[in-house]
Design a protein around this motif. Structure first.
Motif, PDB file in Angstrom:
ATOM      1  N   VAL A 158      -6.196   5.976  -9.162  1.00  0.00           N
ATOM      2  CA  VAL A 158      -7.086   5.579  -8.073  1.00  0.00           C
ATOM      3  C   VAL A 158      -6.662   4.185  -7.658  1.00  0.00           C
ATOM      4  O   VAL A 158      -6.495   3.311  -8.507  1.00  0.00           O
ATOM      5  CB  VAL A 158      -8.565   5.534  -8.521  1.00  0.00           C
ATOM      6  N   TRP A 159      -6.453   3.994  -6.369  1.00  0.00           N
ATOM      7  CA  TRP A 159      -6.060   2.668  -5.898  1.00  0.00           C
ATOM      8  C   TRP A 159      -6.887   2.304  -4.683  1.00  0.00           C
ATOM      9  O   TRP A 159      -7.221   3.165  -3.871  1.00  0.00           O
ATOM     10  CB  TRP A 159      -4.579   2.648  -5.551  1.00  0.00           C
ATOM     11  N   SER A 160      -7.249   1.045  -4.616  1.00  0.00           N
ATOM     12  CA  SER A 160      -7.973   0.598  -3.441  1.00  0.00           C
ATOM     13  C   SER A 160      -7.454  -0.766  -3.025  1.00  0.00           C
ATOM     14  O   SER A 160      -7.265  -1.647  -3.857  1.00  0.00           O
ATOM     15  CB  SER A 160      -9.473   0.523  -3.735  1.00  0.00           C
ATOM     16  N   ARG A 193     -10.524  -1.153   4.402  1.00  0.00           N
ATOM     17  CA  ARG A 193     -10.170  -0.784   3.040  1.00  0.00           C
ATOM     18  C   ARG A 193      -9.438   0.549   3.076  1.00  0.00           C
ATOM     19  O   ARG A 193      -9.737   1.416   3.899  1.00  0.00           O
ATOM     20  CB  ARG A 193     -11.413  -0.614   2.162  1.00  0.00           C
ATOM     21  N   THR A 238      -8.721   3.444   0.257  1.00  0.00           N
ATOM     22  CA  THR A 238      -8.961   3.880  -1.112  1.00  0.00           C
ATOM     23  C   THR A 238      -8.292   5.240  -1.294  1.00  0.00           C
ATOM     24  O   THR A 238      -8.529   6.157  -0.509  1.00  0.00           O
ATOM     25  CB  THR A 238     -10.470   3.982  -1.382  1.00  0.00           C
ATOM     26  N   VAL A 239      -7.445   5.323  -2.317  1.00  0.00           N
ATOM     27  CA  VAL A 239      -6.660   6.523  -2.515  1.00  0.00           C
ATOM     28  C   VAL A 239      -6.998   7.136  -3.867  1.00  0.00           C
ATOM     29  O   VAL A 239      -7.003   6.439  -4.882  1.00  0.00           O
ATOM     30  CB  VAL A 239      -5.152   6.177  -2.492  1.00  0.00           C
ATOM     31  N   GLY A 240      -7.323   8.402  -3.858  1.00  0.00           N
ATOM     32  CA  GLY A 240      -7.633   9.101  -5.102  1.00  0.00           C
ATOM     33  C   GLY A 240      -7.104  10.512  -5.075  1.00  0.00           C
ATOM     34  O   GLY A 240      -6.383  10.903  -4.150  1.00  0.00           O
TER      35      GLY A 240
END
Lengths: 116, 304
Positions: B159-161, B205, B207-209
């Motif tokens: 998970v990256w944000s 923002r 946000t990648v998941g």
């Protein structure tokens, strides 16, 4: 901010997320004053319910790591970084102590001895 | 390629701006006509030195800005060259139109009429130069190599944000709202609305998941939208300049959509049958790497 969770693990996702966030705090991946993505956005990226993420954010708020304010999102508390590092270590220690059947008093005695 | 697009070409255009001033200097009235009304008759005048120095300085400033931005960019050189040459062609055409209209007249009121043909010449000159500049820079440019996946085993649990704030836009929002209160009335309401829109575009923002990439705008997280991971084929980190996209905000160019909050690093999400989406966020290298890892993990492990 980079987090790592394990979708194949049986541990509930909100617990995994809390643990991943604590770890991110301990490692300085997230700094005091930083804002976490709003729960809805985080939830959408993971494909889970918003309340799953909120549950995790609230857990961290109760530990004094996060400041949750309506309209301001989740802000990492001042001093959360150092405390979080200790908390992560203590939680690891506690897990191991439990596994070995030690009581909190025994572990406390060990820490006192170590820190004398 | 870059020498032609950012050194030789703009140099020639700057000379083209200056030539009519030098060639016809003795034939000008002082002041010269610089503005024409709808009827085609001159209705504004300036000292010739001010006009031509102004045109030259504008050209030089755009040249400097474009060359500087292109030196830092990797894939947008074509856009900078096109913009720079467009301005150069425009200014050169303006210089010639003004000089020819003023040539050999005693008073600026007697200057030649300037109508549609001149406007076509100016715009056409700019556009033609812009196309030439784009070609001189090598067209659309080469795609940057894909960002490498993180060293650790790529997995579906990443998970990256990342986020970015645009001070330019935030300050503009404040100025606009304050300006609305100078005099109470309907402008106050309009300017407040503009301020809200600007405020939304002051923060972004990404946000990648495991399920997708979520783009969230504004300090309050409204609005936000999601790009399912299944639609994403990969990601790159690249330098984004507001100039290359025509400003700040939600921008479109052929094959690309961009959320430009500030100049600097951004993540380009490549999509299968849709335009790429670029979002300006900090820490873009890691963001792109995480997207690539997630896409890889999905392709290896998932059913589709």
């Amino acid at each position: 901010m980079l987090l790592r969770i394990d979708p194949s693990s049986g541990v509930p996702l909100y617990l995994q997320l809390s643990a991943a966030l604590r770890r991110a705090l301990a490692e300085g991946e997230v700094d005091p004053g930083d804002r976490l993505p709003p729960a809805r956005e985080m939830a959408a990226s993971l494909g889970v319910n918003m309340h799953t993420v909120l549950r995790s954010y609230r857990e961290l708020r109760d530990e004094g790591l996060l400041d949750l304010r309506r309209g301001r999102g989740a802000v990492v508390c001042e001093g959360a970084g150092g405390d979080a590092a200790l908390r992560a270590m203590v939680s690891g220690l506690a897990a191991e102590a439990r596994r070995q059947g030690r009581t909190p008093d025994e572990i406390g005695a060990m820490i006192r001895e170590e820190m004398r | 390629m870059k020498r032609l697009a950012f050194l030789v070409g703009p140099g020639i255009l700057l000379v083209a701006v200056a030539v009519p001033a030098v060639a016809f200097w003795g034939d000008f009235p002082d002041p010269i006509a610089v503005h024409w009304g709808l009827s085609g008759a001159p209705d504004g005048a300036l000292a010739p030195a001010v006009l031509f120095a102004g045109l030259g300085a504008l050209m030089a400033a755009v040249w400097w800005g474009a060359a500087r931005a292109a030196a830092r960019a990797t894939v947008e050189a074509g856009s900078y060259a096109a913009g720079l040459w467009f301005v150069g062609g425009l200014l050169a055409a303006v210089s010639w139109v003004v000089a020819l209209a003023n040539r050999g007249v005693a008073d600026w009121h007697d200057a030649g009429r300037v109508g549609w043909p001149a406007i076509v010449a100016v715009v056409g000159g700019g556009l033609a130069a812009g196309v030439l500049g784009w070609l001189a820079a090598g067209g659309p440019g080469e795609a940057a190599p894909p960002a490498p996946a993180p060293a650790a085993k790529p997995d579906a649990g990443l998970v990256w944000s990342g986020s970015a704030r645009g001070w330019v836009v935030a300050v503009a929002a404040l100025v606009v709202v304050v300006a609305g209160f100078v005099q109470w009335g309907w402008p106050t309401v309009v300017l407040a609305a503009v301020g809200v829109v600007l405020l939304v575009f002051s923060e972004v923002r990404l946000t990648v998941g495991a399920d997708g990439a979520v783009v969230g705008l504004g300090p309050l997280g409204v609005p936000f939208w999601k790009i399912p991971l299944a639609d994403v084929t990969g990601a790159d980190a690249e330098h984004v300049s507001p100039m290359a996209y025509g400003g700040w905000g939600y921008r479109g160019r052929p094959g690309v959509r961009a959320v430009v909050i500030r100049g600097g690093d951004g993540v380009r999400l490549r999509r299968a049958r849709k335009p790429d989406l670029i979002v300006t966020v900090d820490d873009a290298e890691r963001g792109a790497a995480v997207v690539n890892a997630l896409v890889g993990a999905g392709a290896d492990g998932g059913p589709g």
